[in-house]
Design a protein around this motif. Structure first.
Motif, PDB file in Angstrom:
ATOM      1  N   ALA A  15      27.646 -34.306   2.107  1.00 21.28           N
ATOM      2  CA  ALA A  15      27.759 -33.482   0.903  1.00 21.28           C
ATOM      3  C   ALA A  15      26.389 -32.984   0.447  1.00 21.28           C
ATOM      4  N   LEU A  16      25.397 -33.882   0.468  1.00 22.36           N
ATOM      5  CA  LEU A  16      24.038 -33.472   0.082  1.00 22.36           C
ATOM      6  C   LEU A  16      23.478 -32.458   1.068  1.00 22.36           C
ATOM      7  N   LEU A  17      23.771 -32.664   2.353  1.00 28.65           N
ATOM      8  CA  LEU A  17      23.317 -31.718   3.380  1.00 28.65           C
ATOM      9  C   LEU A  17      23.899 -30.330   3.137  1.00 28.65           C
ATOM     10  N   SER A  18      25.155 -30.268   2.775  1.00 30.71           N
ATOM     11  CA  SER A  18      25.793 -28.975   2.490  1.00 30.71           C
ATOM     12  C   SER A  18      25.134 -28.292   1.302  1.00 30.71           C
ATOM     13  N   LEU A  19      24.825 -29.081   0.265  1.00 29.65           N
ATOM     14  CA  LEU A  19      24.204 -28.502  -0.937  1.00 29.65           C
ATOM     15  C   LEU A  19      22.809 -27.970  -0.655  1.00 29.65           C
ATOM     16  N   THR A  20      22.002 -28.764   0.054  1.00 30.60           N
ATOM     17  CA  THR A  20      20.639 -28.318   0.334  1.00 30.60           C
ATOM     18  C   THR A  20      20.628 -27.128   1.277  1.00 30.60           C
ATOM     19  N   THR A  21      21.563 -27.104   2.243  1.00 29.76           N
ATOM     20  CA  THR A  21      21.652 -25.960   3.157  1.00 29.76           C
ATOM     21  C   THR A  21      22.056 -24.700   2.392  1.00 29.76           C
ATOM     22  N   LEU A  22      22.994 -24.839   1.469  1.00 26.76           N
ATOM     23  CA  LEU A  22      23.423 -23.701   0.655  1.00 26.76           C
ATOM     24  C   LEU A  22      22.285 -23.213  -0.238  1.00 26.76           C
ATOM     25  N   ALA A  23      21.556 -24.165  -0.853  1.00 25.15           N
ATOM     26  CA  ALA A  23      20.437 -23.782  -1.718  1.00 25.15           C
ATOM     27  C   ALA A  23      19.350 -23.063  -0.942  1.00 25.15           C
ATOM     28  N   ALA A  24      19.048 -23.569   0.265  1.00 24.72           N
ATOM     29  CA  ALA A  24      18.026 -22.913   1.081  1.00 24.72           C
ATOM     30  C   ALA A  24      18.468 -21.522   1.504  1.00 24.72           C
ATOM     31  N   GLY A  25      19.758 -21.351   1.764  1.00 24.10           N
ATOM     32  CA  GLY A  25      20.254 -20.038   2.154  1.00 24.10           C
ATOM     33  C   GLY A  25      20.208 -19.036   1.013  1.00 24.10           C
ATOM     34  N   LEU A  26      20.461 -19.501  -0.199  1.00 22.36           N
ATOM     35  CA  LEU A  26      20.476 -18.604  -1.355  1.00 22.36           C
ATOM     36  C   LEU A  26      19.080 -18.282  -1.859  1.00 22.36           C
ATOM     37  N   LEU A  27      18.208 -19.291  -1.881  1.00 23.91           N
ATOM     38  CA  LEU A  27      16.879 -19.115  -2.461  1.00 23.91           C
ATOM     39  C   LEU A  27      15.814 -18.747  -1.432  1.00 23.91           C
ATOM     40  N   GLY A  28      16.094 -19.034  -0.179  1.00 26.22           N
ATOM     41  CA  GLY A  28      15.111 -18.732   0.858  1.00 26.22           C
ATOM     42  C   GLY A  28      14.256 -19.933   1.181  1.00 26.22           C
ATOM     43  N   ARG A  29      13.842 -20.022   2.425  1.00 24.69           N
ATOM     44  CA  ARG A  29      13.074 -21.171   2.882  1.00 24.69           C
ATOM     45  C   ARG A  29      11.679 -21.202   2.270  1.00 24.69           C
TER      46      ARG A  29
END
Length: 234
Positions: free
Chosen positions: A113-127
């Motif tokens: 679940a945490l992995l999904s959230l961080t992956t989504l955040a990185a995709g939205l905000l940019g690396r």
């Protein structure tokens, strides 16, 4: 983009592995009608009465409900030591035994679940805004995958049975078959297949052969009222 695809593929793998295991666990989980404390009391009662098989069985069932209870582990270990049943467990088995199978899967699910959230955040905000996302996701992916082998080991242990009375292991599943070894009362066996009223088992002591179906009790099965009479010597 490829980075996120790899992360999501790994996360999906964790979910696919955890899903079937969780389904198996929900079917194999012991009934919750008895508390760990009640089962521990029954184990002590049977141990005092000299019924080693039932004592080990109740300790094992209590540990399924409360795997973190150190006093339960100590009681079972002492009983097995006194009866000559104690063996050195491999390190992976000892580590897996620290938690129950459902608890290992819960850890894996939380990491996913945490992995999904961080992956989504990185995709939205940019690396560039989240430079730590790559290392964090790699750690979370590892955290999602590593508990799965431990959960599988615990699930396999749920299939084990406890020998209720000393008996012979037979070469074939028929009355009068040649004995190929013996199993002690309280010893753990892992069923492989059934034939008639016999079950092919692998004993923790290393023996393998056919055992009468009523000669042992699975840890997650209904508890027998009393053990069967010991097999006559051959």
């Amino acid at each position: 983009m490829r980075y996120f695809q790899r992360i999501l593929a790994g996360a999906a793998l964790a979910l696919l592995l955890a899903g079937p295991a969780a389904a198996h666990l929900s079917q194999a989980a012991p009934a919750q009608e008895s508390s760990a404390e009640q089962l521990a009391n029954l184990a002590e009662h049977h141990a005092a009465a000299g019924e080693t098989g039932l004592a080990v069985l109740h300790y094992e069932r209590a540990l399924l409900l409360a795997p973190g209870r150190a006093e339960l582990r100590a009681g079972l270990r002492q009983l097995r030591h006194d009866k000559g049943l104690l063996r050195n467990q491999p390190l992976p088995e000892r580590l897996a035994g620290l938690l129950g199978a459902d608890q290992w899967l819960l850890l894996s699910g939380a990491a996913f679940a945490l992995l999904s959230l961080t992956t989504l955040a990185a995709g939205l905000l940019g690396r560039k805004r989240l430079p730590w996302a790559c290392r964090c996701n790699a750690a979370l992916l590892a955290a999602a995958l590593l508990p799965l082998p431990a959960a599988w080991l615990r699930y396999q242990h749920w299939q084990d049975g406890v020998v209720l009375a000393e008996a012979s292991l037979l070469l074939s599943p028929f009355a009068g078959a040649e004995p190929v070894g013996n199993v002690k009362e309280g010893e753990l066996v892992r069923p492989a297949k059934e034939h008639g009223g016999y079950v092919l088992v692998q004993a923790e002591s290393g023996g393998r052969g056919w055992l009468k179906q009523d000669g042992f009790q699975q840890i997650t099965g209904p508890v027998a009222a009393k053990p069967p009479a010991p097999s006559p010597p051959r």
